[in-house]
Design a protein around this motif. Structure first.
Motif, PDB file in Angstrom:
ATOM      1  N   THR A 161      16.382   1.031  73.085  1.00  0.00           N
ATOM      2  CA  THR A 161      15.932   0.670  74.433  1.00  0.00           C
ATOM      3  C   THR A 161      14.913  -0.431  74.509  1.00  0.00           C
ATOM      4  O   THR A 161      14.488  -0.974  75.666  1.00  0.00           O
ATOM      5  N   ASP A 172      13.000   5.135  65.844  1.00  0.00           N
ATOM      6  CA  ASP A 172      12.212   4.586  66.660  1.00  0.00           C
ATOM      7  C   ASP A 172      11.098   3.346  66.339  1.00  0.00           C
ATOM      8  O   ASP A 172      11.201   2.967  65.206  1.00  0.00           O
ATOM      9  N   GLN A 211      10.609  -2.826  77.423  1.00  0.00           N
ATOM     10  CA  GLN A 211      11.297  -1.743  77.218  1.00  0.00           C
ATOM     11  C   GLN A 211      12.129  -1.047  78.412  1.00  0.00           C
ATOM     12  O   GLN A 211      11.846  -1.169  79.475  1.00  0.00           O
ATOM     13  N   LYS A 267      15.792   7.285  78.469  1.00  0.00           N
ATOM     14  CA  LYS A 267      16.641   7.779  77.340  1.00  0.00           C
ATOM     15  C   LYS A 267      17.730   8.769  77.394  1.00  0.00           C
ATOM     16  O   LYS A 267      17.306   9.746  78.227  1.00  0.00           O
ATOM     17  N   PHE A 292      10.657   7.280  80.511  1.00  0.00           N
ATOM     18  CA  PHE A 292       9.349   7.241  79.877  1.00  0.00           C
ATOM     19  C   PHE A 292       8.205   6.835  81.183  1.00  0.00           C
ATOM     20  O   PHE A 292       8.572   6.114  81.805  1.00  0.00           O
ATOM     21  N   HIS A 305      13.370   1.583  80.219  1.00  0.00           N
ATOM     22  CA  HIS A 305      12.466   3.060  80.043  1.00  0.00           C
ATOM     23  C   HIS A 305      13.080   4.167  80.477  1.00  0.00           C
ATOM     24  O   HIS A 305      12.417   5.189  81.021  1.00  0.00           O
ATOM     25  N   CYS A 311       9.017   4.709  71.066  1.00  0.00           N
ATOM     26  CA  CYS A 311      10.188   4.657  71.729  1.00  0.00           C
ATOM     27  C   CYS A 311      11.495   4.489  71.017  1.00  0.00           C
ATOM     28  O   CYS A 311      11.343   3.697  69.786  1.00  0.00           O
TER      29      CYS A 311
END
Length: 363
Positions: free
Chosen positions: A138, A26, A92, A96, A120, A94, A134
């Motif tokens: 990403t 991360d 980012q 995952k 997110f 957003h 994050c």
């Protein structure tokens, strides 16, 4: 740190959270801008928890905001230090997913074969706070000549417009009808016009129509002032209809018009979330050889391509934003946003940390 949490039923709270700590893969972002998106209102207004939106998660309360842009301030030990460094400006993507399936590996984590794990700002902690954790995979690098506000827009609304335009494969001599002139629709007008496409922009709000004109629309139409929207578009296209259309309104009537206004072999793209549409399949689609496309945002690679295009063309994406607030004004900001669906971001003033529609000054 403080973060904004949606409670549903048009309520929110500013809650206290521990500063995030990165996992091995991360990064921690210091958020500089985080836009307020119309889809945020689905959660802000919701009578059920986010799982009802089929976007993963376990209905825990999370920090809102899914248009993140900022600087890397911490990296997990397994993060590639050659590609990502402290102080780097990034956007980012957003979503995952599993990170390794056929879709995740090509930048489409929201289409994960196993289902999206987190969105997110909706089912995972987002960007309406000072910091955000994050996965490094990403992140999308942000050029120095793109502002944080523009980066936030590209991270959702403007990127979504880019994704739709890419799917439509427009040519410069063609005509595009854009229904709904919120952030996505206005972004579509701006991008398509810069490509030489003839844009017809439609909305019931005259201020938005005026903005579309300033962003390059050739023609503007207010459906409330037209006896027949489809005929009006045909009158502007020598009786043939538009080559393509984008519906960013989610209005059933506008969606229907966005298909009926097309010429034979035309293409329609739906990007507005929710709702439905009524069509005569034979007359509206089959017998005109119409292609109907559904487009859900964009890939991580598409986000990068969108940013590159905007920077190279020097498009004024910052001008999409109309209002700015501080973190402590979250209640006021979302109440007004709920009423007007205006698009909001923050300033990136010196000695200020910007959030989606908010600006929290450093102490």
């Amino acid at each position: 740190m403080k973060g904004i949490v949606f409670l549903g039923q048009r309520k929110l709270e500013i809650q206290e959270f521990e500063d995030p700590i990165p996992g091995q893969n991360d990064v921690i972002l210091e958020i500089k801008a985080s836009g307020m998106c119309g889809s945020d209102l689905n959660v802000y207004r919701a009578s059920e928890w986010p799982s009802s939106l089929l976007l993963g998660g376990d209905d825990k309360q999370v920090i809102a905001g899914h248009e993140p842009c900022g600087k890397i301030v911490e990296l997990g030990k397994n993060v590639d230090k050659e590609n990502f460094t402290k102080g780097m400006n990034v956007m980012q993507h957003h979503y995952k997913g599993c990170g390794s399936c056929v879709h995740c590996s090509t930048g489409w984590q929201q289409l994960c074969v196993d289902g999206v794990k987190e969105v997110f700002g909706v089912t995972g902690h987002g960007a309406h706070a000072k910091y955000m954790k994050c996965p490094a995979n990403t992140l999308v690098k942000l050029r120095e000549d793109i502002s944080f506000k523009s980066g936030a827009a590209i991270s959702c609304g403007t990127g979504t417009a880019w994704g739709a335009i890419d799917r439509l494969s427009l040519r410069s001599y063609e005509t595009l009808a854009v229904f709904g002139l919120g952030p996505v629709g206005l972004s579509a007008v701006m991008i398509a016009s810069s490509m030489g496409v003839n844009v017809i922009a439609l909305d019931t709000n005259q201020k938005r129509l005026n903005r579309a004109k300033s962003f390059g629309a050739r023609d503007i139409l207010n459906p409330l002032k037209s006896d027949n929207v489809v005929d009006a578009i045909k009158d502007l296209t020598k009786g043939l209809g538009a080559h393509a259309s984008i519906d960013a309104s989610s209005s059933p009537e506008a969606r229907s018009q966005s298909i009926k206004c097309l010429r034979t072999w035309g293409k329609a793209c739906f990007v507005g979330e929710g709702g439905n549409v009524n069509l005569d399949v034979s007359n509206d689609l089959l017998r005109k050889q119409i292609t109907l496309i559904g487009s859900w945002t964009f890939s991580k690679h598409g986000q990068y391509a969108c940013a590159e295009y905007i920077a190279d063309k020097k498009l004024k994406v910052d001008e999409l934003f109309t209002h700015e607030w501080k973190l402590g004004q979250a209640k006021e900001a979302y109440e007004l946003f709920d009423l007007s669906l205006i698009h909001i971001s923050e300033p990136t003033r010196q000695e200020a940390i910007s959030y989606a529609g908010f600006c929290l000054k450093k102490k």
